[in-house]
Design a protein around this motif. Structure first.
Motif, PDB file in Angstrom:
ATOM      1  N   LYS A 155       0.835  -1.213   0.000  1.00 50.48           N
ATOM      2  CA  LYS A 155       0.000   0.000   0.000  1.00 50.48           C
ATOM      3  C   LYS A 155       0.861   1.250   0.000  1.00 50.48           C
ATOM      4  N   ALA A 156       1.911   1.217   0.847  1.00 57.54           N
ATOM      5  CA  ALA A 156       2.790   2.388   0.939  1.00 57.54           C
ATOM      6  C   ALA A 156       3.448   2.648  -0.414  1.00 57.54           C
ATOM      7  N   LEU A 157       3.906   1.582  -1.066  1.00 54.61           N
ATOM      8  CA  LEU A 157       4.546   1.733  -2.372  1.00 54.61           C
ATOM      9  C   LEU A 157       3.543   2.254  -3.391  1.00 54.61           C
ATOM     10  N   ASN A 158       2.340   1.727  -3.331  1.00 62.97           N
ATOM     11  CA  ASN A 158       1.338   2.144  -4.297  1.00 62.97           C
ATOM     12  C   ASN A 158       1.000   3.623  -4.143  1.00 62.97           C
ATOM     13  N   THR A 159       0.891   4.058  -2.882  1.00 61.11           N
ATOM     14  CA  THR A 159       0.580   5.462  -2.645  1.00 61.11           C
ATOM     15  C   THR A 159       1.683   6.338  -3.226  1.00 61.11           C
ATOM     16  N   GLN A 160       2.909   5.879  -3.047  1.00 61.62           N
ATOM     17  CA  GLN A 160       4.045   6.653  -3.536  1.00 61.62           C
ATOM     18  C   GLN A 160       4.033   6.750  -5.076  1.00 61.62           C
ATOM     19  N   ILE A 161       3.812   5.637  -5.738  1.00 63.54           N
ATOM     20  CA  ILE A 161       3.875   5.707  -7.209  1.00 63.54           C
ATOM     21  C   ILE A 161       2.629   6.360  -7.805  1.00 63.54           C
ATOM     22  N   ARG A 162       1.517   6.291  -7.043  1.00 63.38           N
ATOM     23  CA  ARG A 162       0.304   6.928  -7.559  1.00 63.38           C
ATOM     24  C   ARG A 162       0.401   8.455  -7.513  1.00 63.38           C
ATOM     25  N   LYS A 163       1.380   8.985  -6.783  1.00 64.28           N
ATOM     26  CA  LYS A 163       1.578  10.440  -6.805  1.00 64.28           C
ATOM     27  C   LYS A 163       2.084  10.866  -8.174  1.00 64.28           C
ATOM     28  N   ALA A 164       2.712   9.914  -8.879  1.00 60.99           N
ATOM     29  CA  ALA A 164       3.326  10.267 -10.150  1.00 60.99           C
ATOM     30  C   ALA A 164       2.620   9.653 -11.356  1.00 60.99           C
ATOM     31  N   PHE A 165       1.899   8.561 -11.157  1.00 62.04           N
ATOM     32  CA  PHE A 165       1.266   7.861 -12.284  1.00 62.04           C
ATOM     33  C   PHE A 165      -0.159   7.459 -11.906  1.00 62.04           C
ATOM     34  N   ASN A 166      -1.058   7.512 -12.890  1.00 57.73           N
ATOM     35  CA  ASN A 166      -2.411   6.977 -12.672  1.00 57.73           C
ATOM     36  C   ASN A 166      -2.359   5.472 -12.727  1.00 57.73           C
ATOM     37  N   GLU A 167      -3.417   4.857 -12.190  1.00 59.55           N
ATOM     38  CA  GLU A 167      -3.480   3.390 -12.242  1.00 59.55           C
ATOM     39  C   GLU A 167      -3.312   2.891 -13.685  1.00 59.55           C
ATOM     40  N   GLU A 168      -3.919   3.586 -14.655  1.00 58.16           N
ATOM     41  CA  GLU A 168      -3.850   3.119 -16.064  1.00 58.16           C
ATOM     42  C   GLU A 168      -2.433   3.207 -16.609  1.00 58.16           C
ATOM     43  N   GLU A 169      -1.590   3.994 -15.958  1.00 58.93           N
ATOM     44  CA  GLU A 169      -0.222   4.165 -16.466  1.00 58.93           C
ATOM     45  C   GLU A 169       0.766   3.209 -15.794  1.00 58.93           C
ATOM     46  N   ILE A 170       0.252   2.392 -14.856  1.00 61.90           N
ATOM     47  CA  ILE A 170       1.152   1.518 -14.098  1.00 61.90           C
ATOM     48  C   ILE A 170       1.035   0.087 -14.618  1.00 61.90           C
ATOM     49  N   TYR A 171       2.156  -0.493 -14.980  1.00 60.11           N
ATOM     50  CA  TYR A 171       2.204  -1.851 -15.525  1.00 60.11           C
ATOM     51  C   TYR A 171       2.986  -2.722 -14.551  1.00 60.11           C
ATOM     52  N   ARG A 172       2.245  -3.407 -13.657  1.00 55.62           N
ATOM     53  CA  ARG A 172       2.925  -4.257 -12.665  1.00 55.62           C
ATOM     54  C   ARG A 172       3.177  -5.619 -13.292  1.00 55.62           C
ATOM     55  N   ILE A 173       4.435  -5.953 -13.423  1.00 54.13           N
ATOM     56  CA  ILE A 173       4.805  -7.188 -14.116  1.00 54.13           C
ATOM     57  C   ILE A 173       4.514  -8.425 -13.274  1.00 54.13           C
ATOM     58  N   ASP A 174       3.847  -9.388 -13.892  1.00 56.90           N
ATOM     59  CA  ASP A 174       3.843 -10.749 -13.383  1.00 56.90           C
ATOM     60  C   ASP A 174       4.195 -11.565 -14.607  1.00 56.90           C
ATOM     61  N   HIS A 175       5.423 -12.037 -14.696  1.00 57.43           N
ATOM     62  CA  HIS A 175       5.852 -12.574 -15.994  1.00 57.43           C
ATOM     63  C   HIS A 175       5.082 -13.838 -16.392  1.00 57.43           C
ATOM     64  N   TYR A 176       4.403 -14.482 -15.412  1.00 57.13           N
ATOM     65  CA  TYR A 176       3.572 -15.634 -15.791  1.00 57.13           C
ATOM     66  C   TYR A 176       2.437 -15.215 -16.724  1.00 57.13           C
ATOM     67  N   LEU A 177       1.986 -13.976 -16.586  1.00 61.61           N
ATOM     68  CA  LEU A 177       0.893 -13.506 -17.445  1.00 61.61           C
ATOM     69  C   LEU A 177       1.348 -13.284 -18.883  1.00 61.61           C
ATOM     70  N   GLY A 178       2.656 -13.339 -19.095  1.00 60.11           N
ATOM     71  CA  GLY A 178       3.169 -13.221 -20.462  1.00 60.11           C
ATOM     72  C   GLY A 178       3.423 -14.579 -21.095  1.00 60.11           C
ATOM     73  N   LYS A 179       3.261 -15.643 -20.337  1.00 58.82           N
ATOM     74  CA  LYS A 179       3.540 -16.973 -20.894  1.00 58.82           C
ATOM     75  C   LYS A 179       2.403 -17.383 -21.832  1.00 58.82           C
ATOM     76  N   ALA A 180       2.807 -17.968 -22.959  1.00 59.56           N
ATOM     77  CA  ALA A 180       1.822 -18.286 -24.000  1.00 59.56           C
ATOM     78  C   ALA A 180       0.671 -19.136 -23.463  1.00 59.56           C
ATOM     79  N   MET A 181       0.990 -20.166 -22.693  1.00 63.84           N
ATOM     80  CA  MET A 181      -0.074 -21.073 -22.260  1.00 63.84           C
ATOM     81  C   MET A 181      -0.871 -20.519 -21.084  1.00 63.84           C
ATOM     82  N   VAL A 182      -0.323 -19.576 -20.357  1.00 70.71           N
ATOM     83  CA  VAL A 182      -1.129 -18.916 -19.320  1.00 70.71           C
ATOM     84  C   VAL A 182      -2.168 -18.044 -20.029  1.00 70.71           C
TER      85      VAL A 182
END
Ligand code: BG6
Length: 492
Positions: A158-185
């Motif tokens: 939450k603390a990290l999110n509050t900090q980055i939301r001061k600079a970026f909107n939710e739509e501008e934030i791309y939180r990586i979960d590399h499993y979501l990039g796997k073809a079969m996932v």
């Protein structure tokens, strides 16, 4: 699908992730024409490298991972380096000057991607500086790509999110979960929603249980400083495993938009039964590897690894039973297990269907039991699906035999299915955040995991190590299923 133009600024350009994943992925995109020619990359890190040194490193990383490469010199000519101190405003001003200059030189329309591929303690600081020192102040798009771990628990996330939301909107934030990039996932959703066959059966009337295994052969390697504080629950369950659960369990979205898909996933997390207090030991098992043999080689116990506390209670294995308390899934356990130093490197999902109401083929003489139907989704290293059915054995008698229908993604679509990072970078360049974790998903999954770690961390005593390297984990992980009348289907 227009070719985007953008500046890509990589924080942590001298690091392992940039070298192993980001540079080769960018090169692949370049070769496929997905990157075009209007792009520039600024690598930053503390080391005082020159532009040339970065270019050499990029070249080296691409050659090592891909082999002989065409157009490599043209590709690396787009790379620039700037030594950087993440806490120092002066440093950001210099970066801004270089960014503005490249913006003009490559006609980038003010588009900027900031990729944080470095120590997580600086994520928030960098995001804030990007705002206060004006790198964010641009006429084009600005996007923040942020690697895991996204916090250590709900509070720090939450603390990290509050900090980055001061600079970026939710739509501008791309939180990586590399499993979501796997073809079969990514294919889970298509298998479910593009076939008439599965969706009608995809519920508690026809599915008895679902098993997700992500096993690794490697141990902690050189990452003990991070892993000692993380353990398998935070490292794998909070993100990758729960993301797979959400994709398997979600309702069909009304359309394939980012918002619709993410909100269906969020609803799954909201329906996850919280496991807390006394119940943790009923639903979750933790393990830590002892010494053992892998491929005939002796390997040390976790407690004997570099930078690991010899009395460490960090878990290197987790198995759990998750219940999703909604109409579709009430009563269907989702079993997950993941660990290091296991028998194989494999990620696989097994959907076990319920037995048919009456076995016509049960013959007392032959004691023939029908195997249940299984749908196996092979995420890695093989990519594909297998459907386990029963058919008639050839010959006179009405005997059944199990048959397997196989689809191999790699042999149908060529062996070079793009690497997860390549797909995710491509999505980010095109502004598609579907395969990145929304804040609500991150918050709910921390909330789930925190209740388990609280219990584990409050108990000093663990009987670690409790599984030998090269095995499929502690026996309690098998008992977790046996107690419900199931067993883990073999993964290899
Ligand atoms: C990472 C974890 O997120 O995923 C690692 O931090 C783990 O500990 C890795 O090894 C597994 O990813 P993959 O793609 O090899 O299954």
């Amino acid at each position: 699908n227009e070719t985007p133009s953008s500046l890509i600024m990589i924080f942590g350009a001298t690091g392992d992730l940039a070298k192993r994943k980001l540079f080769p992925s960018l090169y692949h995109l370049y070769q496929k024409g997905r990157l075009g020619n209007n792009f520039a990359v600024i690598g930053t890190a503390r080391r005082p490298w020159t532009h040339e040194e970065l270019k050499e490193n990029v070249k080296d990383s691409v050659l090592t991972s891909i082999g002989n490469c065409e157009n490599i010199d043209e590709f690396v000519s787009h790379f620039y380096y700037q030594a950087h101190d993440v806490t120092n405003t002066e440093s950001y001003i210099e970066l801004k000057q270089l960014a503005n200059q490249l913006d003009e030189q490559y006609s980038l329309n003010g588009n900027r991607i900031f990729y944080l591929a470095m120590a997580p303690e600086f994520f928030g600081t960098i995001a804030e500086h990007l705002q206060t020192d004006g790198l964010n102040d641009t006429s084009g798009f600005k996007r923040l790509v942020i690697e895991k771990p996204f916090g250590h628990d709900l509070e720090s996330a939450k603390a990290l999110n509050t900090q980055i939301r001061k600079a970026f909107n939710e739509e501008e934030i791309y939180r990586i979960d590399h499993y979501l990039g796997k073809a079969m996932v990514q294919n889970i959703e298509v298998i479910r929603f593009a076939n008439a066959l599965f969706e009608p059966l995809w519920n508690n009337r026809y599915i008895s249980n679902i098993q997700i295994t992500s096993s690794e052969i490697l141990g902690v390697e050189e990452r003990a400083r991070y892993y000692e504080k993380s353990g398998a629950l935070r490292d794998m369950v909070q993100n990758h495993m729960l993301q797979m659960v959400a994709l398997l369990a979600m309702e069909p979205p009304i359309k394939l938009s980012t918002d619709e898909i993410r909100s269906e996933k969020v609803r799954v997390f909201r329906a996850l039964r919280p496991i807390e207090g006394e119940h943790v030991k009923e639903y979750f098992v933790r393990g830590q590897y002892g010494a053992g043999q892998i491929d005939g080689q002796d390997v040390p116990a976790y407690r004997d690894e570099l930078n690991v506390d010899p009395a460490s209670n960090t878990e290197t294995f987790v198995a759990g039973k998750l219940m999703i308390d909604n109409f579709r899934w009430a009563g269907v356990p989702f079993y997950i297990r993941t660990g290091k130093r296991m028998e194989t490197k494999s990620t696989k999902i097994v959907i076990q269907f319920k037995d048919i109401p009456m076995n016509l083929y049960y013959n007392t003489e032959q004691q023939q039991q029908l195997a249940p139907n299984l749908l196996v989704i092979h995420i890695q290293p093989e990519e594909g699906i297998t459907l386990h059915l029963n058919a008639k054995k050839s010959g006179q008698h009405m005997e059944t035999t199990p048959v397997k229908l196989n689809f191999s993604n790699t042999s149908t679509h060529g062996i070079n299915t793009p690497e997860a990072y390549e797909k995710l970078l491509d999505d980010c360049l095109r502004g598609d955040a579907t395969n990145f974790a929304h804040w609500d998903e991150v918050a709910l999954s921390w909330n789930f995991v925190d209740k388990i770690s609280e219990v584990w961390e409050s108990k000093e005593q663990t009987e670690f190590p409790n599984y030998a390297s090269g095995t499929m984990g502690p026996k309690e992980a098998d008992e977790l299923l046996e107690n419900d009348g199931y067993f883990w289907w073999p993964v290899s």
